[in-house]
Write an enzyme that holds these catalytic residues in place. Structure first.
Site, PDB file in Angstrom:
ATOM      1  N   ARG A 166      -0.989  -2.194  -6.742  1.00  0.00           N
ATOM      2  CA  ARG A 166      -1.235  -3.303  -5.808  1.00  0.00           C
ATOM      3  C   ARG A 166      -2.104  -4.372  -6.475  1.00  0.00           C
ATOM      4  NH1 ARG A 166      -1.102  -4.731  -0.467  1.00  0.00           N
ATOM      5  NH2 ARG A 166      -3.010  -5.458   0.562  1.00  0.00           N
ATOM      6  N   HIS A 178      -3.154  -9.452   4.300  1.00  0.00           N
ATOM      7  CA  HIS A 178      -4.559  -9.561   4.660  1.00  0.00           C
ATOM      8  C   HIS A 178      -4.757 -10.524   5.827  1.00  0.00           C
ATOM      9  CE1 HIS A 178      -5.768  -8.282   0.321  1.00  0.00           C
ATOM     10  NE2 HIS A 178      -5.743  -7.249   1.146  1.00  0.00           N
ATOM     11  N   LYS A 195      -1.948  -0.498   8.105  1.00  0.00           N
ATOM     12  CA  LYS A 195      -2.995  -1.276   8.751  1.00  0.00           C
ATOM     13  C   LYS A 195      -2.351  -2.258   9.721  1.00  0.00           C
ATOM     14  CE  LYS A 195      -6.515  -0.998   5.154  1.00  0.00           C
ATOM     15  NZ  LYS A 195      -7.464  -1.751   4.294  1.00  0.00           N
ATOM     16  N   HIS A 209      -2.819   2.588  -5.826  1.00  0.00           N
ATOM     17  CA  HIS A 209      -3.427   1.313  -5.467  1.00  0.00           C
ATOM     18  C   HIS A 209      -3.588   0.386  -6.666  1.00  0.00           C
ATOM     19  CE1 HIS A 209      -4.970  -0.616  -1.890  1.00  0.00           C
ATOM     20  NE2 HIS A 209      -5.957  -1.144  -2.580  1.00  0.00           N
ATOM     21  N   ARG A 245       0.846  -1.190   0.000  1.00  0.00           N
ATOM     22  CA  ARG A 245       0.000   0.000   0.000  1.00  0.00           C
ATOM     23  C   ARG A 245       0.889   1.250   0.000  1.00  0.00           C
ATOM     24  NH1 ARG A 245      -1.772  -3.668   3.762  1.00  0.00           N
ATOM     25  NH2 ARG A 245      -3.889  -4.508   3.479  1.00  0.00           N
ATOM     26  N   TYR A 276      -8.398  -8.517  -5.080  1.00  0.00           N
ATOM     27  CA  TYR A 276      -7.225  -8.105  -5.834  1.00  0.00           C
ATOM     28  C   TYR A 276      -6.860  -8.994  -7.018  1.00  0.00           C
ATOM     29  CZ  TYR A 276      -6.421  -4.896  -2.011  1.00  0.00           C
ATOM     30  OH  TYR A 276      -6.564  -3.898  -1.089  1.00  0.00           O
TER      31      TYR A 276
END
Length: 218
Positions: free
Chosen positions: A154, A177, A80, A151, A46, A187
């Site tokens: 990604r 994740h 995150k 993004h 990210r 994705y």
């Protein structure tokens, strides 16, 4: 008393082609921008993770990058929590570009430990922030005519790894994740050509002897 809710079509996530990545790299004005594009494309991290990287997060000898949450950053970059810490393998070529960039721009005037720094103006040497990234991508879109966002790299990176056979669990770990279903659902975007090719390779397993053919033979 009952409100009719119409289903909202799921938005197709956009990716970039390798040819477009090359054009974007050629449009970069300096090695910092070139390195950032290469980093996002190769690792699929990210943009907040990229802006949070410190110099010591790069292990040149093992060609790995460590992503860890250090809390609030001076450039307000966010990671995150569920995604960190994790280690990303990368190519020797990416590490070479990193080394060249550091040698050119991380001089005694740079007072931050952040990898990506501002290169001009009153804030030269300070940590690069989201506004700088927005300006960079706006300039790249103007130069190339290619609509691209951080993004999108990604999505592209993870989709390419999926297309060459990466298992869902490996993709989940590289993406950072928590849920294994998040990665393929969000994705992974096989193209129409890939779907058609996969069908051609597996179509033999779907073939059966047609009862009509038997009746014709009789």
């Amino acid at each position: 008393s009952h409100v009719l809710k119409l289903p909202i079509p799921r938005q197709v996530i956009k990716t970039v082609t390798k040819e477009e990545v090359i054009l974007l790299l050629d449009a970069c004005a300096n090695i910092r921008d070139y390195f950032l594009i290469m980093l996002l494309f190769e690792t699929g991290m990210r943009i907040g993770e990229a802006l949070s990287l410190w110099l010591e997060d790069f292990d040149i000898s093992s060609c790995t990058i460590n992503i860890c949450d250090r809390g609030e950053m001076e450039n307000l970059a966010e990671i995150k929590t569920v995604s960190s810490p994790r280690k990303l393998d990368c190519t020797v070529e990416l590490m070479d570009i990193f080394s060249e960039y550091i040698c050119l721009y991380h001089n005694v005037q740079v007072k931050t430990n952040h990898v990506f720094v501002k290169l001009e103006g009153k804030s030269t040497g300070k940590a690069m922030d989201y506004t700088n990234v927005d300006n960079l991508f706006r300039a790249l879109r103007d130069k190339t005519g290619i609509y691209v966002t951080p993004h999108m790299f990604r999505h592209t990176s993870l989709s390419l790894l999926y297309s060459v056979g990466w298992e869902p669990e490996l993709l989940r770990m590289r993406a950072g994740h928590k849920n294994i279903y998040t990665t393929p659902n969000t994705y992974v975007h096989p193209s129409d050509e890939e779907i058609a090719d996969a069908f051609r390779k597996s179509s033999d397993s779907l073939m059966i002897s047609s009862p009509l053919e038997k009746r014709c033979d009789e």
